[in-house]
Design a protein around this motif. Structure first.
Motif, PDB file in Angstrom:
ATOM      1  N   ASN A 158       0.828  -1.201   0.000  1.00 31.43           N
ATOM      2  CA  ASN A 158       0.000   0.000   0.000  1.00 31.43           C
ATOM      3  C   ASN A 158       0.871   1.263   0.000  1.00 31.43           C
ATOM      4  O   ASN A 158       0.680   2.172  -0.813  1.00 31.43           O
ATOM      5  N   GLY A 159       1.807   1.320   0.922  1.00 29.53           N
ATOM      6  CA  GLY A 159       2.664   2.496   1.002  1.00 29.53           C
ATOM      7  C   GLY A 159       3.531   2.692  -0.227  1.00 29.53           C
ATOM      8  O   GLY A 159       3.701   3.821  -0.709  1.00 29.53           O
ATOM      9  N   THR A 160       4.079   1.602  -0.761  1.00 28.18           N
ATOM     10  CA  THR A 160       4.968   1.714  -1.925  1.00 28.18           C
ATOM     11  C   THR A 160       4.216   2.178  -3.165  1.00 28.18           C
ATOM     12  O   THR A 160       4.670   3.078  -3.881  1.00 28.18           O
ATOM     13  N   LEU A 161       3.062   1.564  -3.442  1.00 26.68           N
ATOM     14  CA  LEU A 161       2.281   1.971  -4.613  1.00 26.68           C
ATOM     15  C   LEU A 161       1.801   3.412  -4.480  1.00 26.68           C
ATOM     16  O   LEU A 161       1.740   4.153  -5.475  1.00 26.68           O
ATOM     17  N   THR A 162       1.471   3.818  -3.263  1.00 26.81           N
ATOM     18  CA  THR A 162       1.039   5.203  -3.052  1.00 26.81           C
ATOM     19  C   THR A 162       2.164   6.172  -3.371  1.00 26.81           C
ATOM     20  O   THR A 162       1.951   7.194  -4.039  1.00 26.81           O
ATOM     21  N   LEU A 163       3.367   5.868  -2.904  1.00 23.94           N
ATOM     22  CA  LEU A 163       4.507   6.740  -3.190  1.00 23.94           C
ATOM     23  C   LEU A 163       4.777   6.838  -4.684  1.00 23.94           C
ATOM     24  O   LEU A 163       5.046   7.918  -5.208  1.00 23.94           O
ATOM     25  N   LEU A 164       4.712   5.704  -5.372  1.00 23.80           N
ATOM     26  CA  LEU A 164       4.965   5.707  -6.814  1.00 23.80           C
ATOM     27  C   LEU A 164       3.921   6.535  -7.556  1.00 23.80           C
ATOM     28  O   LEU A 164       4.258   7.331  -8.445  1.00 23.80           O
ATOM     29  N   LEU A 165       2.664   6.367  -7.192  1.00 23.86           N
ATOM     30  CA  LEU A 165       1.593   7.089  -7.876  1.00 23.86           C
ATOM     31  C   LEU A 165       1.669   8.588  -7.606  1.00 23.86           C
ATOM     32  O   LEU A 165       1.644   9.404  -8.543  1.00 23.86           O
ATOM     33  N   VAL A 166       1.763   8.963  -6.341  1.00 20.81           N
ATOM     34  CA  VAL A 166       1.794  10.388  -5.998  1.00 20.81           C
ATOM     35  C   VAL A 166       3.075  11.044  -6.521  1.00 20.81           C
ATOM     36  O   VAL A 166       3.057  12.181  -6.996  1.00 20.81           O
ATOM     37  N   GLY A 167       4.192  10.327  -6.449  1.00 25.22           N
ATOM     38  CA  GLY A 167       5.437  10.875  -6.978  1.00 25.22           C
ATOM     39  C   GLY A 167       5.364  11.126  -8.467  1.00 25.22           C
ATOM     40  O   GLY A 167       5.851  12.148  -8.966  1.00 25.22           O
ATOM     41  N   TRP A 168       4.730  10.203  -9.195  1.00 31.08           N
ATOM     42  CA  TRP A 168       4.599  10.376 -10.646  1.00 31.08           C
ATOM     43  C   TRP A 168       3.697  11.552 -10.982  1.00 31.08           C
ATOM     44  O   TRP A 168       3.972  12.315 -11.901  1.00 31.08           O
ATOM     45  N   VAL A 169       2.632  11.731 -10.219  1.00 28.94           N
ATOM     46  CA  VAL A 169       1.685  12.805 -10.498  1.00 28.94           C
ATOM     47  C   VAL A 169       2.225  14.163 -10.075  1.00 28.94           C
ATOM     48  O   VAL A 169       2.137  15.144 -10.813  1.00 28.94           O
ATOM     49  N   VAL A 170       2.819  14.233  -8.890  1.00 29.50           N
ATOM     50  CA  VAL A 170       3.196  15.526  -8.313  1.00 29.50           C
ATOM     51  C   VAL A 170       4.621  15.933  -8.672  1.00 29.50           C
ATOM     52  O   VAL A 170       4.850  17.048  -9.155  1.00 29.50           O
ATOM     53  N   LEU A 171       5.586  15.056  -8.433  1.00 25.17           N
ATOM     54  CA  LEU A 171       6.984  15.446  -8.603  1.00 25.17           C
ATOM     55  C   LEU A 171       7.434  15.472 -10.055  1.00 25.17           C
ATOM     56  O   LEU A 171       8.320  16.253 -10.421  1.00 25.17           O
ATOM     57  N   SER A 172       6.847  14.615 -10.893  1.00 17.78           N
ATOM     58  CA  SER A 172       7.289  14.572 -12.289  1.00 17.78           C
ATOM     59  C   SER A 172       6.659  15.671 -13.135  1.00 17.78           C
ATOM     60  O   SER A 172       7.118  15.939 -14.244  1.00 17.78           O
ATOM     61  N   ALA A 173       5.615  16.316 -12.644  1.00 18.54           N
ATOM     62  CA  ALA A 173       4.940  17.379 -13.391  1.00 18.54           C
ATOM     63  C   ALA A 173       5.499  18.718 -12.963  1.00 18.54           C
ATOM     64  O   ALA A 173       5.092  19.280 -11.953  1.00 18.54           O
ATOM     65  N   ARG A 174       6.460  19.243 -13.716  1.00 20.47           N
ATOM     66  CA  ARG A 174       7.087  20.515 -13.396  1.00 20.47           C
ATOM     67  C   ARG A 174       6.751  21.511 -14.494  1.00 20.47           C
ATOM     68  O   ARG A 174       6.688  21.171 -15.666  1.00 20.47           O
ATOM     69  N   SER A 175       6.563  22.744 -14.096  1.00 24.63           N
ATOM     70  CA  SER A 175       6.239  23.790 -15.059  1.00 24.63           C
ATOM     71  C   SER A 175       7.474  24.171 -15.856  1.00 24.63           C
ATOM     72  O   SER A 175       8.594  23.963 -15.406  1.00 24.63           O
ATOM     73  N   PRO A 176       7.330  24.755 -17.074  1.00 24.74           N
ATOM     74  CA  PRO A 176       8.494  25.179 -17.858  1.00 24.74           C
ATOM     75  C   PRO A 176       9.371  26.149 -17.104  1.00 24.74           C
ATOM     76  O   PRO A 176      10.593  26.134 -17.263  1.00 24.74           O
ATOM     77  N   ALA A 177       8.793  27.013 -16.274  1.00 22.28           N
ATOM     78  CA  ALA A 177       9.608  27.984 -15.535  1.00 22.28           C
ATOM     79  C   ALA A 177      10.525  27.290 -14.546  1.00 22.28           C
ATOM     80  O   ALA A 177      11.647  27.711 -14.317  1.00 22.28           O
ATOM     81  N   GLU A 178      10.049  26.168 -13.944  1.00 17.87           N
ATOM     82  CA  GLU A 178      10.862  25.458 -12.973  1.00 17.87           C
ATOM     83  C   GLU A 178      12.010  24.724 -13.635  1.00 17.87           C
ATOM     84  O   GLU A 178      13.049  24.503 -13.023  1.00 17.87           O
TER      85      GLU A 178
END
Length: 244
Positions: A158-178
């Motif tokens: 549960n914890g591992t899949l949650t980290l992978l999913l949230v990390g892919w959605v939140v951390l991998s989506a960076r704006s062009p300015a960043e």
């Protein structure tokens, strides 16, 4: 088979091991997880002046999502607690999956993800020690008679899949300015300062261009700006002479 393993684990109980398992379980109690998570979010936002909002959002969302999944699964499965003498008072939730283990993976594993993704130098790999926490919590929950081994595995999943999913959605989506070339990521510069290391120094974090490069770039930009204006002035002067 699992019940037999639980009974064998209970046979190794003793005063010292019971105290150790109690402290390890406390690392993932609801009160501990909520308190550490809130403190982590405040620290991330304050140290970065609000620029580390993605990192804070990742950690908070990971802990919250794994908790929601845990509550949904435990209400659906309704697995009874192991048939051994427990050392803790059983919560109203069922045995599968382990909420302590899932929460510890999301929280302490989340810090490891942030360190590996953003930090540089020795701090990046030293943080992996935190991965021992979920494993230690899982062993303690079995020792205290609160979960079967498969409950612990369910919490890890549960914890591992949650980290992978949230990390892919939140951390991998960076704006062009960043991701603009030459601009250091706020997380990198701020974490280096928070750890007492100068950004870009030995063992520190990646930083942007050094002051000399910035001065050179600034001078180049100024020249590029002034050159067209000089050409315009020459053109206007030539046109004035022809008009005479």
């Amino acid at each position: 088979m699992e019940l037999r393993a639980m009974r064998e684990a209970v046979a190794y109980r003793g005063d010292r091991l019971d105290v150790v398992s109690q402290w390890l379980s406390a690392l993932a109690r609801t009160e501990t997880v909520v308190g550490v998570t809130l403190a982590s979010l405040v620290a991330l936002l304050l140290l970065s002046g609000g620029r580390w909002w993605r990192e804070a959002g990742f950690l908070g969302a990971a802990v919250a999502l794994q908790s929601a999944v845990f509550l949904a699964v435990t209400a659906w499965v309704q697995r009874p607690r192991p048939g051994v003498a427990p050392l803790d008072t059983a919560p109203p939730t069922s045995s599968f999956p382990s909420g302590h283990v899932g929460a510890s993976v999301a929280l302490y594993g989340g810090w490891v993800v942030l360190a590996l993704a953003r930090a540089r130098g020795p701090w990046r790999y030293a943080s992996t020690v935190l991965l021992l926490v979920p494993a230690a919590v899982g062993v303690s929950r079995i020792h205290r008679g609160m979960h079967y081994p498969t409950d612990v595995l369910g919490g890890l999943l549960n914890g591992t899949l949650t980290l992978l999913l949230v990390g892919w959605v939140v951390l991998s989506a960076r704006s062009p300015a960043e991701d603009r070339p030459g601009r250091p990521r706020p997380s990198e510069a701020v974490l280096g300062t928070a750890l007492g290391e100068e950004a870009g120094g030995p063992g520190g974090l990646r930083a942007g261009p050094d002051p000399a490069r910035r001065r050179g770039r600034w001078i180049g930009d100024v020249r590029g700006t002034l050159a067209p204006r000089a050409d315009v002035d020459v053109t206007r002067s030539s046109a004035a002479r022809k008009g005479r």
